[in-house]
Design a protein around this motif. Structure first.
Motif, PDB file in Angstrom:
ATOM      1  N   ILE A 206       0.454  -1.369  -0.489  1.00 30.67           N
ATOM      2  CA  ILE A 206      -0.089   0.547   0.185  1.00 30.67           C
ATOM      3  C   ILE A 206       1.292   1.607  -0.038  1.00 30.67           C
ATOM      4  N   TYR A 207       1.952   1.373   1.238  1.00 27.49           N
ATOM      5  CA  TYR A 207       3.074   2.069   1.072  1.00 27.49           C
ATOM      6  C   TYR A 207       3.537   2.088  -0.346  1.00 27.49           C
ATOM      7  N   ALA A 208       3.991   1.828  -1.823  1.00 28.49           N
ATOM      8  CA  ALA A 208       4.112   1.872  -2.423  1.00 28.49           C
ATOM      9  C   ALA A 208       3.206   2.082  -3.195  1.00 28.49           C
ATOM     10  N   GLU A 209       2.262   2.696  -3.394  1.00 31.44           N
ATOM     11  CA  GLU A 209       1.057   3.178  -4.021  1.00 31.44           C
ATOM     12  C   GLU A 209       0.951   4.777  -3.715  1.00 31.44           C
ATOM     13  N   ASP A 213       3.335  13.255  -2.105  1.00 35.65           N
ATOM     14  CA  ASP A 213       2.942  14.323  -1.017  1.00 35.65           C
ATOM     15  C   ASP A 213       2.191  13.751   0.216  1.00 35.65           C
ATOM     16  N   TRP A 214       1.432  12.541  -0.189  1.00 30.52           N
ATOM     17  CA  TRP A 214       0.517  11.314   0.863  1.00 30.52           C
ATOM     18  C   TRP A 214       0.941  11.294   2.067  1.00 30.52           C
ATOM     19  N   GLU A 215      -0.116  11.082   3.234  1.00 29.79           N
ATOM     20  CA  GLU A 215       0.949  10.488   4.515  1.00 29.79           C
ATOM     21  C   GLU A 215      -0.442   8.901   4.631  1.00 29.79           C
ATOM     22  N   LEU A 216       0.676   8.195   5.070  1.00 26.70           N
ATOM     23  CA  LEU A 216      -0.378   6.972   5.482  1.00 26.70           C
ATOM     24  C   LEU A 216      -0.514   6.617   7.116  1.00 26.70           C
ATOM     25  N   HIS A 217      -1.094   6.890   7.328  1.00 31.66           N
ATOM     26  CA  HIS A 217      -1.254   6.761   9.553  1.00 31.66           C
ATOM     27  C   HIS A 217      -2.473   5.404   9.999  1.00 31.66           C
ATOM     28  N   ILE A 218      -1.549   5.032  11.022  1.00 32.15           N
ATOM     29  CA  ILE A 218      -1.712   4.230  11.220  1.00 32.15           C
ATOM     30  C   ILE A 218      -2.224   3.323  12.078  1.00 32.15           C
ATOM     31  N   GLU A 219      -3.287   3.619  12.263  1.00 28.55           N
ATOM     32  CA  GLU A 219      -4.363   3.777  13.387  1.00 28.55           C
ATOM     33  C   GLU A 219      -4.211   2.228  14.321  1.00 28.55           C
ATOM     34  N   HIS A 220      -3.496   2.140  16.226  1.00 26.58           N
ATOM     35  CA  HIS A 220      -3.795   1.278  17.329  1.00 26.58           C
ATOM     36  C   HIS A 220      -4.940   1.291  17.903  1.00 26.58           C
ATOM     37  N   LYS A 221      -5.198  -0.174  18.091  1.00 28.94           N
ATOM     38  CA  LYS A 221      -6.268  -0.966  18.828  1.00 28.94           C
ATOM     39  C   LYS A 221      -6.689  -1.302  19.890  1.00 28.94           C
ATOM     40  N   MET A 222      -6.029  -1.475  21.458  1.00 30.60           N
ATOM     41  CA  MET A 222      -6.335  -2.707  21.580  1.00 30.60           C
ATOM     42  C   MET A 222      -7.112  -3.349  21.648  1.00 30.60           C
ATOM     43  N   PHE A 223      -8.495  -4.026  21.784  1.00 32.40           N
ATOM     44  CA  PHE A 223      -8.726  -4.636  22.176  1.00 32.40           C
ATOM     45  C   PHE A 223     -10.108  -4.659  20.610  1.00 32.40           C
ATOM     46  N   GLU A 224     -11.085  -5.036  19.907  1.00 37.02           N
ATOM     47  CA  GLU A 224     -12.243  -5.143  20.028  1.00 37.02           C
ATOM     48  C   GLU A 224     -11.902  -4.899  17.750  1.00 37.02           C
ATOM     49  N   PRO A 225     -12.603  -5.790  17.129  1.00 35.70           N
ATOM     50  CA  PRO A 225     -13.427  -7.030  17.636  1.00 35.70           C
ATOM     51  C   PRO A 225     -12.230  -8.344  18.269  1.00 35.70           C
ATOM     52  N   ALA A 226     -11.431  -8.387  18.444  1.00 36.54           N
ATOM     53  CA  ALA A 226     -10.073  -9.072  18.580  1.00 36.54           C
ATOM     54  C   ALA A 226     -10.473  -9.161  20.253  1.00 36.54           C
ATOM     55  N   PHE A 227     -10.527 -10.127  20.555  1.00 35.88           N
ATOM     56  CA  PHE A 227     -10.791 -10.218  22.347  1.00 35.88           C
ATOM     57  C   PHE A 227      -9.339 -10.705  23.030  1.00 35.88           C
ATOM     58  N   TYR A 228      -8.644 -11.381  22.194  1.00 34.95           N
ATOM     59  CA  TYR A 228      -7.118 -11.860  22.725  1.00 34.95           C
ATOM     60  C   TYR A 228      -6.146 -11.043  22.328  1.00 34.95           C
ATOM     61  N   SER A 229      -5.844 -11.261  20.470  1.00 39.41           N
ATOM     62  CA  SER A 229      -4.376 -10.183  20.343  1.00 39.41           C
ATOM     63  C   SER A 229      -5.186  -9.721  19.939  1.00 39.41           C
ATOM     64  N   THR A 230      -4.934  -8.374  19.217  1.00 40.39           N
ATOM     65  CA  THR A 230      -5.108  -7.571  18.150  1.00 40.39           C
ATOM     66  C   THR A 230      -3.797  -7.294  17.317  1.00 40.39           C
ATOM     67  N   VAL A 231      -3.631  -7.053  15.759  1.00 37.27           N
ATOM     68  CA  VAL A 231      -2.262  -6.534  15.204  1.00 37.27           C
ATOM     69  C   VAL A 231      -1.247  -5.882  15.996  1.00 37.27           C
ATOM     70  N   ILE A 232      -2.386  -4.947  14.978  1.00 40.06           N
ATOM     71  CA  ILE A 232      -1.559  -3.338  16.326  1.00 40.06           C
ATOM     72  C   ILE A 232      -2.135  -3.124  16.873  1.00 40.06           C
ATOM     73  N   GLN A 233      -1.805  -3.488  17.936  1.00 38.71           N
ATOM     74  CA  GLN A 233      -2.807  -3.458  19.701  1.00 38.71           C
ATOM     75  C   GLN A 233      -2.008  -2.167  20.662  1.00 38.71           C
ATOM     76  N   ASP A 234      -1.170  -1.419  19.849  1.00 40.34           N
ATOM     77  CA  ASP A 234      -0.927  -0.409  20.833  1.00 40.34           C
ATOM     78  C   ASP A 234       0.361   0.865  19.977  1.00 40.34           C
ATOM     79  N   TRP A 235       0.863   1.293  20.681  1.00 37.92           N
ATOM     80  CA  TRP A 235       1.783   2.855  19.926  1.00 37.92           C
ATOM     81  C   TRP A 235       2.976   1.876  19.983  1.00 37.92           C
ATOM     82  N   GLY A 236       3.462   0.809  20.274  1.00 41.70           N
ATOM     83  CA  GLY A 236       4.940  -0.069  19.946  1.00 41.70           C
ATOM     84  C   GLY A 236       4.595  -0.309  18.806  1.00 41.70           C
TER      85      GLY A 236
END
Ligand code: RM4
Ligand code: MN
Ligand code: MN
Length: 430
Positions: A206-209, A213-236
């Protein structure tokens, strides 16, 4: 038909409220002058403040249990734009709208752009959606999208994001925001590292496209809809992904996407330091991603975040230019009123943070005077900047008391007649 707030109504209401506002403004000007602060300088900055409206926030939200639709809800992106124009007419702080695709997809994006131009609205970040399946979709996102174990599902999710960039170019946007619901519900269900690797590989495509002059913003979220682990779970995980992708990738902070009590202002500082702060989704929460109205529960936290932002502005920190946006769910209020209130609440935090005596604060910090450092912040936070916010609005043609003028306009009752079918009464988080 485009229903707007009559300028004459705003002027008539403002005329009634202006004498009292002038008294309060002058009193505040004198108080600030004693602190060596020129109120006019602050008001000018308040006038420049802008925060984007999420297109989906103009409809009534709900929970997974139920949704109780409000009257005259917008039924499509054109009507969402009309409501956004009303919010901006009154607040004069929300000239941008952030769309969500495919929810807001249209056949003719040029026509959509013309319509937003006619309302004097601009487009903020484009949000992609690979957290639910669409009717005509070939591969399901039940087990994730950009990190799915199926290559075909991943390719489909990548393709959707690339299409979002294409539509965003027509609308004049400069940012793509990616939030995925990818994660797991059972320990052992997902190999943490492999899932993150698959996500990164997809994001690289996606980044390659991305236009230069654009930015790609990544939004993290600790839980929901997944309730055990999330791939981008936090700012780390977020900053790791942003660093891996390159300088056009940055992290987006949604206030409701952290565990309770997390020191969000410190996360903001770290992201600023490493030129990775892309933007915000403002809202408030008590338990977790409640998407309550911004500043309704933790106004001091919101102020402390702005203290970091204004500090970066004051220090002219390189690469600092975050996007501000609201991302809330309005279950029991008129969304237009909640969005007006919330934009003003965030603007209030910004203006209050402008009042912090930064040289004094630096001094107290260097001398380890914890009490006076804290009092310096509190002094700014406790200053009632309401007259500055009202004056900034009035000078730009907005309403001194936007909620009152909105109610006087009877806009909701009018659109309720024009928009009889506001949609089903099923559940729906947003
Ligand atoms: C998510 C997240 C995203 C938003 C969706 C609708 O929880 O906050 O920003 O796009 O909700
Ligand atoms: Mn969000
Ligand atoms: Mn959210």
């Amino acid at each position: 038909m485009t229903q707007r707030i009559d300028k004459a109504l705003i002027a008539e209401q403002n005329d009634k409220l202006m004498p009292a506002l002038l008294e309060d403004y002058d009193a505040l000007a004198r108080k600030l002058a004693r602190q060596d602060i020129d109120i006019e300088r602050i008001t000018k900055q308040a006038e420049l403040f802008q925060i984007a409206i999420p297109s989906w926030g103009t409809g009534t939200g709900g929970t997974r249990f139920a949704r109780f639709p409000g009257e005259g809800e917008p039924r499509n992106i054109f009507e969402k734009l009309e409501d956004s124009a009303v919010i901006n007419d009154l607040s004069q702080a929300t000239e941008r709208v952030s769309p969500h695709f495919p929810w807001d997809k249209v056949d003719d994006f040029k026509e959509l752009k013309q319509y937003s131009d006619s309302l004097n609205l601009k487009w903020d970040s484009i949000n992609s959606n690979t957290f639910q399946d669409q009717q005509d979709q070939q591969h399901s996102y039940k087990y994730g999208s950009l990190s799915n174990t199926s290559e075909a599902a991943r390719e489909q999710a990548i393709e959707h994001n690339i299409e979002c960039i294409k539509w965003g170019k027509i609308l004049g946007s400069k940012t793509l925001t990616v939030w995925v619901g990818d994660g797991s519900n059972h320990p052992g269900q997902q190999h943490f590292q492999h899932a993150f690797e698959r996500y990164l590989n997809s994001m690289k495509k996606i980044y390659a496209e991305l236009p230069a002059d654009w930015e790609l913003h990544i939004e993290h979220k600790m839980f929901e809809p997944a309730f055990y682990s999330t791939v981008i779970q936090d700012w780390g995980s977020n900053i790791l992904a942003a660093m891996e992708l390159g300088p056009q990738a940055k992290s987006l902070v949604d206030l409701g996407h952290h565990a309770p009590n997390v020191n969000i202002e410190m996360i903001v500082s770290r992201l600023i330091q490493f030129k990775k702060l892309g933007g915000f989704h403002f809202n408030d929460s008590k338990y977790g991603d409640d998407d309550l109205d911004s500043g309704s529960l933790h106004p001091y936290q919101q102020f402390l975040i702005f203290n970091e932002l204004v500090d970066a502005q004051y220090r002219k920190q390189e690469g600092f230019n975050p996007n501000y946006m609201l991302d809330q769910s309005h279950n029991v209020t008129d969304p237009i009123e909640s969005l007006i209130n919330s934009a003003a609440s965030v603007q209030r935090s910004y203006v209050a943070a402008l009042l912090v005596n930064r040289p004094a604060l630096t001094d107290y910090q260097l001398n380890n005077d914890a009490l006076m450092a804290s009092n310096t912040l509190k002094e700014a936070f406790h200053t009632d900047v309401t007259p500055i916010l009202a004056m900034a609005r009035a000078r730009k043609g907005g309403a001194i008391d936007p909620i009152r003028t909105y109610r006087q306009s009877a806009y909701r009752a009018t659109v309720a007649k024009q928009r009889p079918n506001s949609g089903g009464n099923g559940s729906g988080i947003v």
